[in-house]
Scaffold this motif. Structure first.
Motif, mmCIF file in Angstrom:
data_model
loop_
_atom_site.group_PDB
_atom_site.id
_atom_site.type_symbol
_atom_site.label_atom_id
_atom_site.label_comp_id
_atom_site.label_asym_id
_atom_site.label_seq_id
_atom_site.Cartn_x
_atom_site.Cartn_y
_atom_site.Cartn_z
ATOM 1 N N LEU A 262 -74.761 82.194 50.586
ATOM 2 C CA LEU A 262 -75.110 80.832 50.975
ATOM 3 C C LEU A 262 -73.928 80.101 51.613
ATOM 4 C CD1 LEU A 262 -77.283 79.684 47.920
ATOM 5 C CD2 LEU A 262 -78.012 80.735 50.055
ATOM 6 N N THR A 263 -72.731 80.377 51.134
ATOM 7 C CA THR A 263 -71.560 79.693 51.677
ATOM 8 C C THR A 263 -71.015 80.368 52.931
ATOM 9 O OG1 THR A 263 -70.120 80.959 50.180
ATOM 10 C CG2 THR A 263 -70.883 78.791 49.426
ATOM 11 N N GLY A 264 -71.564 81.528 53.277
ATOM 12 C CA GLY A 264 -71.101 82.229 54.462
ATOM 13 C C GLY A 264 -69.846 83.040 54.249
ATOM 14 N N ILE A 265 -69.389 83.155 52.996
ATOM 15 C CA ILE A 265 -68.197 83.953 52.714
ATOM 16 C C ILE A 265 -68.460 85.428 52.971
ATOM 17 C CG2 ILE A 265 -66.597 84.661 50.885
ATOM 18 C CD1 ILE A 265 -66.984 81.922 49.620
ATOM 19 N N ALA A 266 -69.669 85.870 52.645
ATOM 20 C CA ALA A 266 -70.012 87.280 52.807
ATOM 21 C C ALA A 266 -71.375 87.404 53.464
ATOM 22 C CB ALA A 266 -70.014 87.984 51.440
ATOM 23 N N THR A 267 -71.560 88.484 54.185
ATOM 24 C CA THR A 267 -72.882 88.806 54.716
ATOM 25 C C THR A 267 -73.749 89.338 53.573
ATOM 26 O OG1 THR A 267 -72.300 91.098 55.210
ATOM 27 C CG2 THR A 267 -71.822 89.438 56.899
ATOM 28 N N PRO A 268 -75.072 89.403 53.754
ATOM 29 C CA PRO A 268 -75.912 89.996 52.698
ATOM 30 C C PRO A 268 -75.482 91.408 52.319
ATOM 31 C CG PRO A 268 -77.283 88.820 54.265
ATOM 32 C CD PRO A 268 -75.893 88.797 54.823
ATOM 33 N N THR A 269 -75.026 92.198 53.287
ATOM 34 C CA THR A 269 -74.583 93.559 52.973
ATOM 35 C C THR A 269 -73.321 93.543 52.128
ATOM 36 O OG1 THR A 269 -75.537 94.352 55.044
ATOM 37 C CG2 THR A 269 -73.918 95.764 53.971
ATOM 38 N N GLU A 270 -72.367 92.680 52.489
ATOM 39 C CA GLU A 270 -71.137 92.573 51.696
ATOM 40 C C GLU A 270 -71.432 92.023 50.300
ATOM 41 O OE1 GLU A 270 -68.223 91.661 55.550
ATOM 42 O OE2 GLU A 270 -69.093 90.036 54.380
ATOM 43 N N ALA A 271 -72.347 91.060 50.215
ATOM 44 C CA ALA A 271 -72.725 90.514 48.915
ATOM 45 C C ALA A 271 -73.411 91.575 48.059
ATOM 46 C CB ALA A 271 -73.645 89.310 49.097
ATOM 47 N N ALA A 272 -74.185 92.453 48.701
ATOM 48 C CA ALA A 272 -74.821 93.539 47.961
ATOM 49 C C ALA A 272 -73.773 94.473 47.365
ATOM 50 C CB ALA A 272 -75.762 94.321 48.881
ATOM 51 N N GLY A 273 -72.697 94.710 48.109
ATOM 52 C CA GLY A 273 -71.595 95.508 47.580
ATOM 53 C C GLY A 273 -70.960 94.843 46.375
ATOM 54 N N ILE A 274 -70.803 93.518 46.436
ATOM 55 C CA ILE A 274 -70.280 92.773 45.285
ATOM 56 C C ILE A 274 -71.210 92.948 44.083
ATOM 57 C CG2 ILE A 274 -69.778 90.458 44.391
ATOM 58 C CD1 ILE A 274 -69.026 89.662 47.267
ATOM 59 N N GLY A 275 -72.513 92.838 44.335
ATOM 60 C CA GLY A 275 -73.483 92.969 43.251
ATOM 61 C C GLY A 275 -73.468 94.347 42.622
#
Length: 458
Positions: A262-275
């Protein structure tokens, strides 16, 4: 005869799917059969088939779709490591002394599980195995308990980061680009998965709030249907510490994943890696990690991912052949000639998708129906984010509706035999009414889906 080929292709695909054949091979095999007939009879230009290798390469190299296996890994790891079970138990103990408290706990934990797994079957089965026996033992109405679990399990369709929204976002992005080219607009602008995630937040939270309100009203006016739990341990420091240990880590992981998108720090793909990495660390921290469990999680992730990408390839071939026969122009002509314009077209599309939801899974509908109707609707001026959220909630309602709703079948498989199927059907009726109300509000006020993305991404 040539004009009927796209219609015959669509009908045959649906018939073969209803016979139980695998989706990917049904799409690819039926399309190749029609393509061969079309090339031999001169009704299909084989230039369309020359685009297939590039289309396949584009699917396999799509950065956004890498998020699918990562989010699936995240959800399965949280499920297999019993983090969701611990969370549900602790929330039940916290809200138990309140009338309807167990129902509130199921909705809240189901929302968090939906945000972590995005898979309806996994959520319904897990909640059914963990919470249904407890709710029945505490004197909850079987209809309320089963309806609550089924409805909460379907939140995986709409609560981000939903796998359904990732796949739907990719299909809508391609449809949006096709619509722009048809209208002679050459712009790099497209629809991102993040747009759908943000657009789904308000409708998703509205559904959760409406579920909680309904359970609260039942507890208020029919206390015997949602009684308070009497055997909660004392609210001391040890209980509070155990509650926080079960609640805060998975909640922090979900906030980190969604917040980074939501904040634009990560793309959905990068956020998925975080998850995925965060779920692995949580399993280690809770001492629920071992090699056997990791292998089980990776096997489940591989199965789901392989299925999704095989369907992607089959759907690409189906889309090319359908368009090669002039199917897109046929749909556009049919929609634009309808009295009522966009309203009638949307109504028909929503009705067809709702009925197909009885017999087809969301992946099948997303790949078979959406690429056909979405470009035409977008050319008619429909907002792509609003269209995506409408489709997601519509499918969510379909999966909950008797007698063919998938969520009902999942719960029936794990519910005690003494609970009649008609009890489950009766229990989901109020929740279906709630979802239809939210769908109606979304149809009347599209800003519920479009306002937040406009504010964040302009």
């Amino acid at each position: 005869m040539a004009e009927l080929m796209p219609l015959l292709l669509f009908v045959l695909v649906c018939l073969v799917l209803m016979c139980g054949f695998p989706v990917a091979f049904t799409l690819a095999g039926t399309s190749l059969l029609f393509a061969g007939v079309g090339v031999l009879t001169g009704t299909l230009d084989d230039a369309f088939l020359h685009a297939l290798p590039n289309r396949m390469f584009g699917i396999l190299s799509n950065q956004i779709l890498i998020a699918v296996p990562l989010f699936v890994f995240m959800g399965v790891m949280l499920e297999k490591s019993r983090i969701a079970e611990r969370l549900l138990r602790n929330m039940g103990l916290l809200f138990g002394p309140v009338r309807g408290g167990l129902g509130f706990s199921v909705v809240i934990v189901g929302m968090l599980m939906a945000a972590s797994t995005g898979i309806i079957g996994a959520t319904v089965v897990t909640m059914g195995l963990i919470s249904l026996p407890t709710m029945l033992r505490q004197g909850y109405s079987p209809a309320l308990a089963t309806g609550n679990i089924c409805a909460t399990g379907t939140l995986g369709q709409i609560i981000p980061p939903s796998t359904a929204l990732i796949i739907l976002g990719d299909v809508l992005s391609s449809s949006y680009q096709q619509a722009q080219l048809k209208m002679g607009i050459f712009s790099p602008e497209t629809i991102s998965v993040a747009d759908l995630f943000v657009g789904a937040l308000i409708p998703g939270l509205m559904l959760v709030a409406a579920y909680l309100l309904y359970i609260g009203l039942v507890a208020l006016f029919r206390p015997q249907a949602a009684p308070a739990v009497s055997d909660r341990p004392p609210l001391d420091s040890a209980f509070v510490l155990e509650l926080l240990k079960g609640l805060l880590p998975p909640l922090a992981l979900i906030i980190a994943v969604l917040g980074s998108i939501l904040t634009g720090i990560a793309t959905p793909t990068e956020a998925a890696g975080i998850g995925a990495g965060g779920a692995l660390l949580l399993a280690i921290a809770y001492r629920e990690f071992d090699i056997a469990r990791l292998k089980e999680v990776m096997d489940a992730t591989l199965q789901v991912t392989s299925m999704v990408f095989l369907i992607f390839i089959g759907a690409a071939l189906f889309s090319l052949v359908f368009r090669g026969f002039g199917g897109e122009e046929l749909v556009h002509s049919a929609f634009t000639s309808l009295p009522g314009g966009v309203f009638s077209a949307m109504l028909i599309v929503m009705l067809v998708i709702f009925l197909l939801g009885f017999i087809l899974d969301f992946i099948e509908i997303t790949f078979v129906v959406v690429p056909i109707v979405a470009p035409v609707l977008l050319m008619m001026g429909v907002d792509p984010v609003w269209l995506g959220i409408m489709i997601a909630i519509n499918l969510q309602t379909s999966f909950l509706t008797p007698p063919f709703g998938f969520a009902l079948f999942y719960l029936r498989g794990v519910a005690p035999k003494e609970i009649a199927t008609r009890t489950i059907y009766r229990g989901v009726m109020p929740f279906i009414a709630i979802q239809l109300l939210i769908l109606l509000l979304l149809a009347i006020f599209p800003q519920l889906a479009t306002w937040l993305p406009d504010q964040l991404y302009g």
